[in-house]
Write a protein that holds these residues in place. Structure first.
Motif, PDB file in Angstrom:
ATOM      1  N   LEU A  20       0.837  -1.183   0.000  1.00  0.00           N
ATOM      2  CA  LEU A  20       0.000   0.000   0.000  1.00  0.00           C
ATOM      3  C   LEU A  20       0.882   1.246   0.000  1.00  0.00           C
ATOM      4  N   SER A  21       0.392   2.288  -0.647  1.00  0.00           N
ATOM      5  CA  SER A  21       1.086   3.570  -0.665  1.00  0.00           C
ATOM      6  C   SER A  21       0.160   4.661  -0.151  1.00  0.00           C
ATOM      7  N   CYS A  22       0.747   5.668   0.438  1.00  0.00           N
ATOM      8  CA  CYS A  22      -0.004   6.826   0.920  1.00  0.00           C
ATOM      9  C   CYS A  22       0.765   8.065   0.470  1.00  0.00           C
ATOM     10  N   ALA A  23       0.188   8.792  -0.474  1.00  0.00           N
ATOM     11  CA  ALA A  23       0.815   9.995  -1.008  1.00  0.00           C
ATOM     12  C   ALA A  23       0.278  11.222  -0.291  1.00  0.00           C
ATOM     13  N   ALA A  24       1.191  12.079   0.133  1.00  0.00           N
ATOM     14  CA  ALA A  24       0.808  13.279   0.867  1.00  0.00           C
ATOM     15  C   ALA A  24       0.995  14.516   0.002  1.00  0.00           C
ATOM     16  N   SER A  25       0.135  15.489   0.215  1.00  0.00           N
ATOM     17  CA  SER A  25       0.269  16.780  -0.463  1.00  0.00           C
ATOM     18  C   SER A  25      -0.169  17.880   0.488  1.00  0.00           C
ATOM     19  N   GLY A  26       0.235  19.086   0.171  1.00  0.00           N
ATOM     20  CA  GLY A  26      -0.165  20.225   0.981  1.00  0.00           C
ATOM     21  C   GLY A  26       0.831  20.603   2.048  1.00  0.00           C
ATOM     22  N   ARG A  27       1.514  19.623   2.613  1.00  0.00           N
ATOM     23  CA  ARG A  27       2.544  19.877   3.621  1.00  0.00           C
ATOM     24  C   ARG A  27       3.670  18.871   3.421  1.00  0.00           C
ATOM     25  N   THR A  28       4.835  19.212   3.918  1.00  0.00           N
ATOM     26  CA  THR A  28       5.971  18.299   3.819  1.00  0.00           C
ATOM     27  C   THR A  28       5.777  17.116   4.758  1.00  0.00           C
ATOM     28  N   LEU A  29       5.927  15.923   4.215  1.00  0.00           N
ATOM     29  CA  LEU A  29       5.645  14.722   4.991  1.00  0.00           C
ATOM     30  C   LEU A  29       6.563  14.583   6.200  1.00  0.00           C
ATOM     31  N   SER A  30       7.777  15.096   6.093  1.00  0.00           N
ATOM     32  CA  SER A  30       8.732  14.957   7.195  1.00  0.00           C
ATOM     33  C   SER A  30       8.298  15.721   8.445  1.00  0.00           C
ATOM     34  N   SER A  31       7.263  16.529   8.339  1.00  0.00           N
ATOM     35  CA  SER A  31       6.744  17.234   9.506  1.00  0.00           C
ATOM     36  C   SER A  31       5.912  16.331  10.406  1.00  0.00           C
ATOM     37  N   TYR A  32       5.628  15.112   9.946  1.00  0.00           N
ATOM     38  CA  TYR A  32       4.663  14.263  10.619  1.00  0.00           C
ATOM     39  C   TYR A  32       5.191  12.864  10.933  1.00  0.00           C
ATOM     40  N   ALA A  33       4.710  12.317  12.044  1.00  0.00           N
ATOM     41  CA  ALA A  33       4.731  10.870  12.217  1.00  0.00           C
ATOM     42  C   ALA A  33       3.550  10.324  11.412  1.00  0.00           C
ATOM     43  N   MET A  34       3.697   9.106  10.913  1.00  0.00           N
ATOM     44  CA  MET A  34       2.663   8.539  10.055  1.00  0.00           C
ATOM     45  C   MET A  34       2.214   7.186  10.597  1.00  0.00           C
ATOM     46  N   GLY A  35       0.965   6.867  10.327  1.00  0.00           N
ATOM     47  CA  GLY A  35       0.445   5.593  10.786  1.00  0.00           C
ATOM     48  C   GLY A  35      -0.456   4.950   9.754  1.00  0.00           C
ATOM     49  N   TRP A  36      -0.608   3.639   9.905  1.00  0.00           N
ATOM     50  CA  TRP A  36      -1.589   2.885   9.134  1.00  0.00           C
ATOM     51  C   TRP A  36      -2.585   2.271  10.120  1.00  0.00           C
ATOM     52  N   PHE A  37      -3.849   2.330   9.750  1.00  0.00           N
ATOM     53  CA  PHE A  37      -4.935   1.745  10.518  1.00  0.00           C
ATOM     54  C   PHE A  37      -5.797   0.914   9.563  1.00  0.00           C
TER      55      PHE A  37
END
Length: 119
Positions: A20-37
């Motif tokens: 699975l992939s999750c593409a982010a936009s609008g903000r830099t991804l490195s600003s966030y911790a990420m999770g899968w649910f």
């Protein structure tokens, strides 16, 4: 606010794999911790995996530990969930989520991608 779009879901057989992939936009991804649910029919949404903003620290639920791997590519603003040795109980809608670096709260969610069994 970061926008998240999941992809890569589909039909799988027992023992099969999906990424699975999750593409982010609008903000830099490195600003966030990420999770899968994930959420199976008739059940509550449950935690699957979390990765720190740098990718150096990961956590998994006991049900997927050793079979799933969460990773991220901040340069591509994308988070991944490699799923191996899939089981019928892995069938669910999978969601990615973004949250503050130092918190386990997740404030931004994608729309989800369906993983279904074919057995």
């Amino acid at each position: 606010q970061v926008q998240l779009v999941e992809s890569g879901g589909g039909l799988v057989q027992a023992g099969g794999s999906l990424r699975l992939s999750c593409a982010a936009s609008g903000r830099t991804l490195s600003s966030y911790a990420m999770g899968w649910f994930r959420q199976a029919p008739g059940k509550e949404r449950e935690f699957v995996a979390r990765i720190s903003w740098s990718g150096g620290i990961t956590y998994y639920s006991d049900s997927v530990k050793g079979r799933f791997t969460i990773s991220r590519d901040n340069a591509k603003n994308t988070v991944y969930l490699q799923m191996n040795s899939l089981k019928p109980e892995d069938t669910a809608v999978y969601y990615c989520a973004a949250g503050p670096r130092d918190s386990w709260g997740f404030g931004s969610w994608g729309q989800g991608t369906q993983v279904s069994d074919s057995w």
